[in-house]
Design an enzyme around this catalytic site. Structure first.
Site, PDB file in Angstrom:
ATOM      1  N   HIS A 206       0.795  -1.228   0.000  1.00  0.00           N
ATOM      2  CA  HIS A 206       0.000   0.000   0.000  1.00  0.00           C
ATOM      3  C   HIS A 206       0.828   1.279   0.000  1.00  0.00           C
ATOM      4  O   HIS A 206       0.292   2.358  -0.211  1.00  0.00           O
ATOM      5  CB  HIS A 206      -0.947   0.035   1.203  1.00  0.00           C
ATOM      6  CG  HIS A 206      -0.262   0.399   2.482  1.00  0.00           C
ATOM      7  ND1 HIS A 206       0.435  -0.516   3.221  1.00  0.00           N
ATOM      8  CD2 HIS A 206      -0.117   1.585   3.120  1.00  0.00           C
ATOM      9  CE1 HIS A 206       0.954   0.072   4.279  1.00  0.00           C
ATOM     10  NE2 HIS A 206       0.649   1.358   4.241  1.00  0.00           N
TER      11      HIS A 206
HETATM   12  C1  UD1 Z   1      -1.915   5.904   5.146  1.00  0.00           C
HETATM   13  C2  UD1 Z   1      -0.623   6.375   5.835  1.00  0.00           C
HETATM   14  C3  UD1 Z   1       0.346   5.214   5.951  1.00  0.00           C
HETATM   15  C4  UD1 Z   1      -0.304   4.015   6.621  1.00  0.00           C
HETATM   16  C5  UD1 Z   1      -1.563   3.646   5.876  1.00  0.00           C
HETATM   17  C6  UD1 Z   1      -2.284   2.476   6.512  1.00  0.00           C
HETATM   18  C7  UD1 Z   1      -0.086   8.731   5.421  1.00  0.00           C
HETATM   19  C8  UD1 Z   1       0.821   9.657   4.715  1.00  0.00           C
HETATM   20  N1  UD1 Z   1       0.028   7.436   5.085  1.00  0.00           N
HETATM   21  O1  UD1 Z   1      -1.586   5.569   3.796  1.00  0.00           O
HETATM   22  O2  UD1 Z   1       1.460   5.626   6.733  1.00  0.00           O
HETATM   23  O3  UD1 Z   1       0.597   2.934   6.618  1.00  0.00           O
HETATM   24  O4  UD1 Z   1      -2.439   4.781   5.839  1.00  0.00           O
HETATM   25  O5  UD1 Z   1      -3.328   2.014   5.723  1.00  0.00           O
HETATM   26  O6  UD1 Z   1      -0.861   9.142   6.256  1.00  0.00           O
HETATM   27  N2  UD1 Z   1      -8.648   5.537   0.317  1.00  0.00           N
HETATM   28  C9  UD1 Z   1      -9.881   4.990   0.114  1.00  0.00           C
HETATM   29  N3  UD1 Z   1     -10.585   4.539   1.196  1.00  0.00           N
HETATM   30  C10 UD1 Z   1     -10.081   4.606   2.443  1.00  0.00           C
HETATM   31  C11 UD1 Z   1      -8.797   5.145   2.642  1.00  0.00           C
HETATM   32  C12 UD1 Z   1      -8.103   5.602   1.571  1.00  0.00           C
HETATM   33  O7  UD1 Z   1     -10.376   4.908  -1.003  1.00  0.00           O
HETATM   34  O8  UD1 Z   1     -10.766   4.178   3.385  1.00  0.00           O
HETATM   35  C13 UD1 Z   1      -7.907   6.073  -0.824  1.00  0.00           C
HETATM   36  C14 UD1 Z   1      -7.691   7.573  -0.671  1.00  0.00           C
HETATM   37  O9  UD1 Z   1      -8.748   8.306  -1.177  1.00  0.00           O
HETATM   38  C15 UD1 Z   1      -6.412   7.791  -1.420  1.00  0.00           C
HETATM   39  C16 UD1 Z   1      -5.652   6.502  -1.192  1.00  0.00           C
HETATM   40  O10 UD1 Z   1      -6.607   5.517  -0.830  1.00  0.00           O
HETATM   41  O11 UD1 Z   1      -6.628   7.966  -2.787  1.00  0.00           O
HETATM   42  C17 UD1 Z   1      -4.583   6.636  -0.177  1.00  0.00           C
HETATM   43  O12 UD1 Z   1      -5.119   7.010   1.096  1.00  0.00           O
HETATM   44  P1  UD1 Z   1      -4.287   7.942   2.107  1.00  0.00           P
HETATM   45  O13 UD1 Z   1      -5.092   8.183   3.305  1.00  0.00           O
HETATM   46  O14 UD1 Z   1      -3.746   9.115   1.372  1.00  0.00           O
HETATM   47  O15 UD1 Z   1      -2.985   7.128   2.501  1.00  0.00           O
HETATM   48  P2  UD1 Z   1      -2.715   5.553   2.671  1.00  0.00           P
HETATM   49  O16 UD1 Z   1      -2.081   5.045   1.442  1.00  0.00           O
HETATM   50  O17 UD1 Z   1      -3.894   4.818   3.179  1.00  0.00           O
END
Ligand code: UD1
Length: 347
Positions: A206
């Protein structure tokens, strides 16, 4: 006497899991009141509220901030957190791990002159291209109490001049693994996915550094296919990775892709695996808790003792070191030590 007020700020999947330990420990301490605020960073049910139900966390105050670039997300979280902290005036704000919710929480609290405690402090990858590394450094330097999971974390903070605020308490995730082994209902994920113990490997990816570059993502998936010697590869998929695979049109032949799974299901999947391939910090340790070998799909790790003690290797390393138990993570009593320290601090 007024009850002292602790306020936990969470938002990312691993933080729901970590706060579950504190919630349990704090239930026994009537002198402390505990409120949980969820920034909203993770909003899919399978990434957030599923853990509130499964791990019996009190319903959090949800701020509903998610998406956007880092500055935007962090800024919006701070704007949303500011009035909550101003209204509730907690005696200590707890932040966890290294996500954007961690750094937004620590910054907002520190600017209101509130005491901050960081759980899982002191981890360093020494790679500032990772957003998590920036978040860790800032959160640690703004915190008044630093709860470290490992001796290495203590040494990192001592080197940064923060040694006087540091306590080695062990890892709250080790606590939860222990609680889960005796108190949680058994998962039926293996039956559901038609898996046979030790006849499959578990894969998770991820991290932005792995999902944002097509060549790197393809190389990692190919590596796992090859390295797992024909065993079935089961991959509970993070939304970021699902989107990347779709966007890049990557073929996932030979990989069983499932939606993200609950905590107990993940524990069961790991335990039944021949091996775990992951870029998650939590899974590197959970593999060890279940005595399963891990391969970390990164070029470095913060959890160096998993490598030194022979339970983990980087995908760039061909072999494991000699196996021995890891003492640093504690005996499942990190939450108790944290609660006792917080209570003493507030006396
Ligand atoms: C975040 C943390 C990371 C942690 C991880 C655990 C930061 C910088 N990174 O990364 O350290 O290891 O969480 O999972 O804070 N999204 C969804 N649904 C959700 C959550 C996210 O669709 O429930 C999508 C978001 O819209 C985005 C992408 O996934 O496009 C990434 O989500 P984001 O919260 O930016 O960071 P993670 O990759 O989850």
């Amino acid at each position: 006497m007024r009850r002292k007020h602790l306020l936990s700020i969470i938002g990312g999947r691993p933080q729901f899991i970590k706060t579950a330990v504190l919630t349990r420990t704090l239930r026994g301490r009537t002198e402390l009141e505990h409120t949980i605020v969820d920034t909203g960073q993770h909003y899919d049910h399978s990434m957030s509220s599923i853990f509130v139900e499964e791990l019996d966390i009190p319903p959090p105050i949800i701020l509903g901030v998610h998406g956007g670039a880092h500055a935007e997300m962090t800024g919006r979280m701070m704007i949303a957190l500011d009035p909550v902290l101003a209204d509730t005036k907690p005696d200590i704000v707890l932040v966890y791990g290294d996500t954007n919710s961690t750094v937004a929480g620590a910054l907002t609290a520190a600017k209101q002159h509130l005491a901050v405690a960081h759980i899982e402090a002191g981890l360093r990858s020494f790679n500032r291209n990772m957003p998590e590394e920036i978040n860790r450094i800032v959160a640690d330097h703004l915190s008044d109490i630093l709860f470290c999971p490992t001796q290495r974390a203590v040494a990192n903070l001592t080197r940064e001049g923060l040694g006087h605020q540091v306590l080695h308490v062990g890892d709250v995730m080790a606590d939860l693994a222990k609680i889960a082994s005796t108190q949680f209902t058994r998962s039926n994920i293996l039956e559901k996915l038609h898996l046979q113990e030790k006849h499959y490997v578990t894969l998770t990816i991820h991290r932005a550094e792995n999902t944002d570059d097509k060549d790197r993502l393809v190389a990692l998936i190919d590596y796992v296919r090859h390295d797992s010697n024909g065993l079935e590869v089961v991959m509970p998929i993070h939304p970021r990775t699902r989107d990347a695979i779709e966007k890049f049109g990557i073929k996932m032949e030979g990989v069983t892709v499932t939606p993200p799974v609950a905590y107990t299901d993940m524990g069961c999947l790991i335990k039944g695996s021949e091996r775990v391939y992951t870029d998650s910090g939590g899974l590197q340790k959970e593999a060890y808790f279940h005595e399963v070998s891990c391969v970390t799909l990164r070029d470095e790790t913060e959890w160096v003792e998993t490598i030194a003690c022979g339970w983990n290797r980087l995908w760039t390393q061909p072999t494991y070191q000699t196996r021995r138990p890891i003492r640093d993570y504690g005996e499942g009593d990190a939450g108790i030590k944290i609660a006792a320290t917080l209570a003493a601090h507030l006396e």
